[in-house]
Design a protein around this motif. Sequence first.
Motif, PDB file in Angstrom:
ATOM      1  N   ASP A   1       0.860  -1.171   0.000  1.00  0.00           N
ATOM      2  CA  ASP A   1       0.000   0.000   0.000  1.00  0.00           C
ATOM      3  C   ASP A   1       0.904   1.230   0.000  1.00  0.00           C
ATOM      4  N   THR A   2       0.884   1.982  -1.085  1.00  0.00           N
ATOM      5  CA  THR A   2       1.776   3.142  -1.202  1.00  0.00           C
ATOM      6  C   THR A   2       1.354   4.295  -0.291  1.00  0.00           C
ATOM      7  N   TYR A   3       0.141   4.239   0.220  1.00  0.00           N
ATOM      8  CA  TYR A   3      -0.348   5.280   1.130  1.00  0.00           C
ATOM      9  C   TYR A   3       0.175   5.053   2.548  1.00  0.00           C
ATOM     10  N   THR A   4       0.154   3.799   2.999  1.00  0.00           N
ATOM     11  CA  THR A   4       0.564   3.483   4.371  1.00  0.00           C
ATOM     12  C   THR A   4       1.947   2.836   4.438  1.00  0.00           C
ATOM     13  N   ASP A   5       2.504   2.428   3.298  1.00  0.00           N
ATOM     14  CA  ASP A   5       3.778   1.712   3.180  1.00  0.00           C
ATOM     15  C   ASP A   5       3.694   0.317   3.800  1.00  0.00           C
ATOM     16  N   ARG A   6       2.486  -0.198   3.975  1.00  0.00           N
ATOM     17  CA  ARG A   6       2.277  -1.534   4.551  1.00  0.00           C
ATOM     18  C   ARG A   6       2.347  -2.585   3.457  1.00  0.00           C
ATOM     19  N   PHE A   7       3.101  -3.653   3.718  1.00  0.00           N
ATOM     20  CA  PHE A   7       3.157  -4.791   2.816  1.00  0.00           C
ATOM     21  C   PHE A   7       1.986  -5.707   3.142  1.00  0.00           C
ATOM     22  N   VAL A   8       1.118  -5.921   2.177  1.00  0.00           N
ATOM     23  CA  VAL A   8      -0.061  -6.762   2.368  1.00  0.00           C
ATOM     24  C   VAL A   8       0.288  -8.225   2.147  1.00  0.00           C
ATOM     25  N   GLU A   9       1.147  -8.485   1.149  1.00  0.00           N
ATOM     26  CA  GLU A   9       1.487  -9.859   0.782  1.00  0.00           C
ATOM     27  C   GLU A   9       2.783  -9.861  -0.023  1.00  0.00           C
ATOM     28  N   THR A  10       3.570 -10.911   0.145  1.00  0.00           N
ATOM     29  CA  THR A  10       4.717 -11.151  -0.729  1.00  0.00           C
ATOM     30  C   THR A  10       4.541 -12.541  -1.333  1.00  0.00           C
ATOM     31  N   TYR A  11       5.035 -12.715  -2.550  1.00  0.00           N
ATOM     32  CA  TYR A  11       4.875 -13.994  -3.247  1.00  0.00           C
ATOM     33  C   TYR A  11       5.969 -14.131  -4.291  1.00  0.00           C
ATOM     34  N   LYS A  12       6.268 -15.374  -4.647  1.00  0.00           N
ATOM     35  CA  LYS A  12       7.360 -15.651  -5.583  1.00  0.00           C
ATOM     36  C   LYS A  12       7.036 -15.137  -6.980  1.00  0.00           C
ATOM     37  N   ALA A  13       8.067 -14.757  -7.722  1.00  0.00           N
ATOM     38  CA  ALA A  13       7.905 -14.316  -9.110  1.00  0.00           C
ATOM     39  C   ALA A  13       7.276 -15.452  -9.909  1.00  0.00           C
ATOM     40  N   GLY A  14       6.368 -15.105 -10.799  1.00  0.00           N
ATOM     41  CA  GLY A  14       5.666 -16.101 -11.593  1.00  0.00           C
ATOM     42  C   GLY A  14       4.343 -16.527 -10.979  1.00  0.00           C
ATOM     43  N   GLU A  15       4.148 -16.213  -9.703  1.00  0.00           N
ATOM     44  CA  GLU A  15       2.887 -16.516  -9.035  1.00  0.00           C
ATOM     45  C   GLU A  15       1.980 -15.287  -9.054  1.00  0.00           C
ATOM     46  N   GLN A  16       0.730 -15.486  -8.727  1.00  0.00           N
ATOM     47  CA  GLN A  16      -0.225 -14.398  -8.608  1.00  0.00           C
ATOM     48  C   GLN A  16      -0.542 -14.185  -7.127  1.00  0.00           C
ATOM     49  N   PRO A  17      -0.872 -12.963  -6.734  1.00  0.00           N
ATOM     50  CA  PRO A  17      -1.194 -12.721  -5.317  1.00  0.00           C
ATOM     51  C   PRO A  17      -2.510 -13.383  -4.926  1.00  0.00           C
ATOM     52  N   LYS A  18      -2.615 -13.750  -3.659  1.00  0.00           N
ATOM     53  CA  LYS A  18      -3.875 -14.298  -3.137  1.00  0.00           C
ATOM     54  C   LYS A  18      -4.868 -13.175  -2.861  1.00  0.00           C
ATOM     55  N   HIS A  19      -4.347 -12.025  -2.474  1.00  0.00           N
ATOM     56  CA  HIS A  19      -5.173 -10.851  -2.148  1.00  0.00           C
ATOM     57  C   HIS A  19      -5.626 -10.191  -3.446  1.00  0.00           C
ATOM     58  N   PRO A  20      -6.899  -9.793  -3.533  1.00  0.00           N
ATOM     59  CA  PRO A  20      -7.344  -9.086  -4.756  1.00  0.00           C
ATOM     60  C   PRO A  20      -6.649  -7.734  -4.875  1.00  0.00           C
ATOM     61  N   LEU A  21      -6.156  -7.445  -6.066  1.00  0.00           N
ATOM     62  CA  LEU A  21      -5.411  -6.212  -6.301  1.00  0.00           C
ATOM     63  C   LEU A  21      -6.375  -5.098  -6.682  1.00  0.00           C
TER      64      LEU A  21
END
Length: 97
Positions: free
Chosen positions: A72-92
């Motif tokens: 989140d660029t507003y709060t600088d909070r990382f919501v999720e990290t994931y490996k390259a080639g994968e898709q996030p679990k959290h809706p973007l």
Amino acid sequence: MLLIDCPFCGKRPEVEFHCGGEAHIARPADPAQVDDAIWAEHLFVRKNPRGLHAERWRHLHGCGQWFNALRDTYTDRFVETYKAGEQPKHPLTETRA
């Protein structure tokens, strides 16, 4: 200090990482067939949303691996990290009202 959860090493201090810009950008299939304007747009034009944004990160002073993160660029909070080639679990959702 901000901790970033490397999908390979676990949580580490932010000083170990380097941001590589916007994630999920596809390279043109045949770069030789792309004109200069389209190539320049591919290389330099990126989104800069206020809110949730997918970014590439590298654990520079650790495993050296690239991975993706939803931050989140507003709060600088990382919501999720994931490996390259994968898709996030959290809706973007890239914009904030």
